[in-house]
Write a protein that holds these residues in place. Structure first.
Motif, PDB file in Angstrom:
ATOM      1  N   ARG A 141      12.760  58.769  70.106  1.00 32.61           N
ATOM      2  CA  ARG A 141      11.905  57.684  69.633  1.00 32.61           C
ATOM      3  C   ARG A 141      11.022  57.132  70.750  1.00 32.61           C
ATOM      4  N   ASP A 170       6.170  60.051  65.701  1.00 30.83           N
ATOM      5  CA  ASP A 170       5.702  61.366  65.269  1.00 30.83           C
ATOM      6  C   ASP A 170       4.182  61.378  65.130  1.00 30.83           C
ATOM      7  N   GLU A 216      10.727  56.456  64.064  1.00 32.01           N
ATOM      8  CA  GLU A 216      10.514  57.897  64.235  1.00 32.01           C
ATOM      9  C   GLU A 216       9.183  58.351  63.647  1.00 32.01           C
ATOM     10  N   ASN A 253       2.588  61.394  68.584  1.00 30.44           N
ATOM     11  CA  ASN A 253       2.769  62.695  69.238  1.00 30.44           C
ATOM     12  C   ASN A 253       1.799  63.741  68.701  1.00 30.44           C
ATOM     13  N   ARG A 254       1.366  63.574  67.467  1.00 28.70           N
ATOM     14  CA  ARG A 254       0.441  64.545  66.879  1.00 28.70           C
ATOM     15  C   ARG A 254      -0.939  64.488  67.533  1.00 28.70           C
ATOM     16  N   ASP A 282       6.381  67.514  76.856  1.00 24.61           N
ATOM     17  CA  ASP A 282       7.151  66.463  76.189  1.00 24.61           C
ATOM     18  C   ASP A 282       7.792  65.475  77.154  1.00 24.61           C
TER      19      ASP A 282
END
Length: 374
Positions: free
Chosen positions: A89, A248, A244, A251-252, A71
């Motif tokens: 974010r 998200d 956000e 990030n997936r 991360d």
């Protein structure tokens, strides 16, 4: 009655048609036509190199047998503190290129359209085709972004709009009012991706408001990179910020360990060395102005430097000296620049701003070639 035979099965795996339509990205060259190494001013790298603090951080990375933090928490925290953004974010990428690709992948697909300006970054059509979407070009305005043309090209199938500001390869730039006008006129279901690879070279008073817009609008993603002003092109570190829900989604599908151990360490040290960033911006501003003035003086020979807010200048050749001849002539004196016939710009050269000595030598060589061509 004889049955029609079934078509023969392919003898090898078949790629999707939209993948076959991709023309691979062509990076800036570092050697001449004969393979001889040349001074490279073709890829918009930082002529001041990398900050000493970042180089020291690389030396401190010892156990490379371990996976990096998936991360990039410390690096995201530092970026958040620097820019006043919630680290939650922020999404990290293997360069900002990864983020451009997965933004298209997350929000567009077969039957959709991805829109960008003519003479935009050559990764955009690749990102569109990679996910099966149709790339669409909007007309330019003297090589720069034409907001009205972009808006006129939007259809019910548009899902993503890419805009580099400053733009690569032209160096053009639109200000806060024009950017706000573009965003306000887009449907809320269209993702506006603002590619700010060269944002740190823009004077603070000329800020286009993209970062602030990405924090208030649910359909804006801003991407940035460590490859340019931070001098970390070899480490492949990029980042993006937005709503956000957008972060998200990215990030997936991003790579799970997409920023290396050394990349995270060097990136963190680089963020904490803003003196190096300011010095790089000041150097670029001064040398770009000197170089533009030198090329402006060759206007009677058909050379025109386009206005640039980045760390390069695109020169249009309309006289007897052609861009190809200038490209080859600069190789003869030891420099590799970027000739752009593959991007529809055979009449142009893009030249990275290098050291004072390098820019003096290139300006002198172009002057000699232009005079000899008359």
């Amino acid at each position: 009655m004889t049955d029609t035979p079934a078509p023969a099965a392919p003898l090898r795996p078949q790629p999707k048609d939209w993948i076959k339509a991709i023309h691979a990205y062509v990076p800036g060259k570092s050697t001449g036509l004969d393979g001889k190494p040349l001074t490279k001013l073709s890829a918009n790298e930082n002529p001041l190199g990398t900050s000493e603090k970042a180089r020291a951080a690389r030396a401190g990375v010892v156990n490379t047998a371990l996976y990096p933090d998936p991360d990039s928490k410390d690096l995201r925290a530092a970026l958040g503190a620097l820019h006043g953004i919630d680290p939650a974010r922020i999404v990290m990428g293997t360069g900002s290129d990864e983020l451009l690709h997965i933004a298209a992948q997350a929000y567009a697909g077969v039957g959709d359209e991805v829109l960008f300006v003519r003479y935009g970054f050559s990764v955009y059509p690749i990102a569109a085709r990679r996910c099966g979407a149709t790339p669409v070009e909007a007309a330019d305005l003297d090589y720069g972004t034409n907001v009205d043309a972009l808006l006129a090209a939007v259809t019910e199938r548009t899902r993503v709009v890419f805009l580099a500001n400053p733009n690569n390869p032209t160096g053009s730039y639109i200000g806060k009012a024009e950017l706000a006008r573009l965003h306000a006129a887009l449907r809320p279901d269209i993702l506006l991706v603002l590619d700010q690879a060269y944002a740190e070279y823009v004077a603070p008073e000329d800020d286009d408001g993209a970062l602030a817009l990405s924090q208030s609008a649910p359909n804006v993603l801003v991407t940035r990179t460590f490859s340019k002003i931070y001098g970390l092109a070899g480490e492949r570190i990029g980042w993006g910020t937005g709503d956000e829900a957008v972060v998200d989604m990215l990030n997936r599908i991003r790579g799970p360990f997409n920023v290396s151990l050394t990349g995270q360490a060097m990136g963190l040290a680089a963020v904490h060395d803003q003196d190096f960033v300011r010095a790089s911006a000041a150097h670029n501003r001064a040398e770009r102005a000197r170089f533009v003035a030198a090329i402006d003086a060759l206007g009677n020979h058909g050379l025109r430097p386009l206005p640039s807010q980045a760390n390069f200048v695109l020169i249009e050749f309309s006289g007897k000296l052609t861009a190809q001849a200038a490209y080859e002539g600069l190789m003869d004196v030891g420099y590799i620049t970027r000739w752009l016939p593959g991007q529809g710009l055979p009449q142009c050269l893009r030249i990275t701003i290098g050291t004072a000595t390098q820019m003096n030598e290139i300006a002198a060589a172009l002057r000699a070639m232009a005079q000899a061509a008359q």
